[in-house]
Design a protein around this motif. Structure first.
Motif, PDB file in Angstrom:
ATOM      1  N   ILE A  85     -35.673 -17.231 -19.418  1.00  0.00           N
ATOM      2  CA  ILE A  85     -34.554 -16.510 -18.827  1.00  0.00           C
ATOM      3  C   ILE A  85     -33.277 -16.912 -19.564  1.00  0.00           C
ATOM      4  O   ILE A  85     -33.125 -18.061 -19.970  1.00  0.00           O
ATOM      5  CB  ILE A  85     -34.417 -16.774 -17.314  1.00  0.00           C
ATOM      6  CG1 ILE A  85     -34.180 -18.263 -17.030  1.00  0.00           C
ATOM      7  CG2 ILE A  85     -35.641 -16.274 -16.574  1.00  0.00           C
ATOM      8  CD1 ILE A  85     -33.864 -18.557 -15.577  1.00  0.00           C
ATOM      9  N   ASN A  90     -27.961  -8.118 -10.495  1.00  0.00           N
ATOM     10  CA  ASN A  90     -27.307  -8.265  -9.193  1.00  0.00           C
ATOM     11  C   ASN A  90     -27.494  -9.648  -8.588  1.00  0.00           C
ATOM     12  O   ASN A  90     -27.183  -9.861  -7.409  1.00  0.00           O
ATOM     13  CB  ASN A  90     -27.841  -7.197  -8.230  1.00  0.00           C
ATOM     14  CG  ASN A  90     -27.498  -5.792  -8.701  1.00  0.00           C
ATOM     15  OD1 ASN A  90     -26.375  -5.527  -9.137  1.00  0.00           O
ATOM     16  ND2 ASN A  90     -28.461  -4.887  -8.646  1.00  0.00           N
ATOM     17  N   GLU A  91     -28.001 -10.577  -9.378  1.00  0.00           N
ATOM     18  CA  GLU A  91     -28.140 -11.943  -8.911  1.00  0.00           C
ATOM     19  C   GLU A  91     -26.777 -12.645  -8.905  1.00  0.00           C
ATOM     20  O   GLU A  91     -25.813 -12.178  -9.517  1.00  0.00           O
ATOM     21  CB  GLU A  91     -29.105 -12.719  -9.812  1.00  0.00           C
ATOM     22  CG  GLU A  91     -30.487 -12.108  -9.929  1.00  0.00           C
ATOM     23  CD  GLU A  91     -31.261 -12.188  -8.618  1.00  0.00           C
ATOM     24  OE1 GLU A  91     -31.022 -13.145  -7.844  1.00  0.00           O
ATOM     25  OE2 GLU A  91     -32.084 -11.292  -8.361  1.00  0.00           O
ATOM     26  N   PRO A 143     -26.183 -13.576 -13.074  1.00  0.00           N
ATOM     27  CA  PRO A 143     -26.997 -12.544 -13.745  1.00  0.00           C
ATOM     28  C   PRO A 143     -27.745 -13.116 -14.950  1.00  0.00           C
ATOM     29  O   PRO A 143     -27.234 -13.998 -15.660  1.00  0.00           O
ATOM     30  CB  PRO A 143     -25.959 -11.505 -14.187  1.00  0.00           C
ATOM     31  CG  PRO A 143     -24.747 -11.780 -13.363  1.00  0.00           C
ATOM     32  CD  PRO A 143     -24.755 -13.245 -13.114  1.00  0.00           C
ATOM     33  N   ARG A 198     -34.839 -11.541 -18.398  1.00  0.00           N
ATOM     34  CA  ARG A 198     -36.115 -12.177 -18.714  1.00  0.00           C
ATOM     35  C   ARG A 198     -36.532 -11.719 -20.107  1.00  0.00           C
ATOM     36  O   ARG A 198     -36.662 -10.530 -20.359  1.00  0.00           O
ATOM     37  CB  ARG A 198     -37.184 -11.807 -17.682  1.00  0.00           C
ATOM     38  CG  ARG A 198     -37.000 -12.495 -16.345  1.00  0.00           C
ATOM     39  CD  ARG A 198     -38.219 -12.295 -15.443  1.00  0.00           C
ATOM     40  NE  ARG A 198     -38.088 -13.071 -14.233  1.00  0.00           N
ATOM     41  CZ  ARG A 198     -38.437 -14.343 -14.108  1.00  0.00           C
ATOM     42  NH1 ARG A 198     -38.944 -14.980 -15.156  1.00  0.00           N
ATOM     43  NH2 ARG A 198     -38.302 -14.989 -12.973  1.00  0.00           N
ATOM     44  N   GLU A 257     -36.988  -3.711 -15.840  1.00  0.00           N
ATOM     45  CA  GLU A 257     -37.433  -4.821 -14.994  1.00  0.00           C
ATOM     46  C   GLU A 257     -37.016  -6.176 -15.552  1.00  0.00           C
ATOM     47  O   GLU A 257     -37.012  -7.177 -14.830  1.00  0.00           O
ATOM     48  CB  GLU A 257     -38.956  -4.784 -14.849  1.00  0.00           C
ATOM     49  CG  GLU A 257     -39.453  -3.607 -14.008  1.00  0.00           C
ATOM     50  CD  GLU A 257     -40.960  -3.602 -13.886  1.00  0.00           C
ATOM     51  OE1 GLU A 257     -41.624  -4.298 -14.693  1.00  0.00           O
ATOM     52  OE2 GLU A 257     -41.478  -2.904 -12.998  1.00  0.00           O
ATOM     53  N   SER A 258     -36.665  -6.209 -16.838  1.00  0.00           N
ATOM     54  CA  SER A 258     -36.245  -7.469 -17.462  1.00  0.00           C
ATOM     55  C   SER A 258     -34.852  -7.890 -17.018  1.00  0.00           C
ATOM     56  O   SER A 258     -34.474  -9.061 -17.175  1.00  0.00           O
ATOM     57  CB  SER A 258     -36.248  -7.328 -18.993  1.00  0.00           C
ATOM     58  OG  SER A 258     -37.497  -6.901 -19.475  1.00  0.00           O
ATOM     59  N   LYS A 299     -31.831  -8.717 -14.468  1.00  0.00           N
ATOM     60  CA  LYS A 299     -31.524  -9.194 -13.122  1.00  0.00           C
ATOM     61  C   LYS A 299     -29.999  -9.247 -13.006  1.00  0.00           C
ATOM     62  O   LYS A 299     -29.374 -10.297 -13.096  1.00  0.00           O
ATOM     63  CB  LYS A 299     -32.143 -10.578 -12.891  1.00  0.00           C
ATOM     64  CG  LYS A 299     -33.648 -10.649 -13.195  1.00  0.00           C
ATOM     65  CD  LYS A 299     -34.457  -9.699 -12.322  1.00  0.00           C
ATOM     66  CE  LYS A 299     -35.939  -9.736 -12.685  1.00  0.00           C
ATOM     67  NZ  LYS A 299     -36.732  -8.760 -11.897  1.00  0.00           N
TER      68      LYS A 299
END
Length: 252
Positions: free
Chosen positions: A108, A91-92, A95, A98, A86-87, A89
């Motif tokens: 971040i 596919n942003e 990228p 967190r 979950e940390s 990301k």
């Protein structure tokens, strides 16, 4: 010396005659030790180190992902251990990860597209059947899954350091995960990234803490010296004419 001072002030609280002795002890200066330059990994050695794990084995892919993520994000090894699926990301548009840092503070950190590729390949192999609560990097001992230990990360780092050492004798004899963080931070600073931004990346509450990583490179020192040098060359104020010199001096 610090223990003696504390004890004398403790005694002086109950015996006023000891206050002069405690005061005298508080004025004794501490011994100043030599402050050594913190080691970083040279660019050629670093490139070889990150390339050392094999791309053809499951363990090699895991180890390479760990080394590349530690360097690229400049996170602490304790922060690496706390990362979960979950940390990430990945596919942003930009990228990032967190990070749960010191003092229970979250931040971040942007990562490069190349690091994203390594992470996606690693996840496909190691997390095909796990959910977001699992540690990103883990070990399984007697059927129990837990976050990879700091000692294990350090062992992985030195395993590949020993592998490349014959061709890279300048590599420090003992590597620590924090060296990757320091190397990255110094590189950012030396490449012109503002100290405030480096501080945010590292998760420092004050830029004063970050200044220990703000060491100039040899190239930076050389450029500074050249830009502030004094021209000591002299130009002749008259022609090299012996007759004219004699006339000026009044000897002819």
């Amino acid at each position: 010396m610090a223990a003696i001072r504390s004890y004398l002030w403790y005694v002086a609280d109950g015996e006023i005659s000891m206050q002069s002795i405690a005061l005298g002890a508080s004025k004794v200066p501490f011994i100043k030790g030599t402050q050594k330059v913190k080691e970083t990994i040279k660019p050629d050695d670093l490139a070889a180190l990150l390339a050392a794990p094999s791309d053809r084995s499951k363990i090699g892919i895991r180890d390479k992902t760990i080394l590349i993520l530690l360097y690229d994000s400049a996170i602490r090894v304790s922060e690496l251990r706390e990362l979960t699926l979950e940390s990430l990301k990945l596919n942003e548009t930009i990228p990032y990860i967190r990070v749960h840092g010191k003092g229970d503070k979250e931040r971040i950190v942007s990562i490069t597209d190349k690091t994203v590729e390594h992470l996606k390949r690693y996840i496909k192999i190691y997390h095909s059947e796990t959910n977001g609560d699992y540690p990103l990097f883990y070990t399984v001992i007697k059927g129990n899954l837990s976050a990879m230990s700091t000692g294990n990360v350090e062992r992985i780092l030195n395993k590949y350091a020993e592998k490349i050492r014959p061709d890279h004798p300048g590599l420090p004899q003992k590597l620590y995960p924090h060296m990757l963080r320091r190397t990255r931070a110094c590189g950012l600073y030396q490449n012109g990234v503002e100290l405030e931004l480096v501080s945010r990346i590292l998760g420092h509450t004050s830029t004063q803490t970050t200044r220990i990583y703000a060491s100039p490179s040899i190239e930076m020192l050389k450029k500074a010296m050249e830009n502030n040098s004094v021209d000591v060359s002299e130009t002749a104020e008259w022609l090299d004419d012996e007759e004219e010199l004699a006339r000026i001096c009044g000897i002819r």
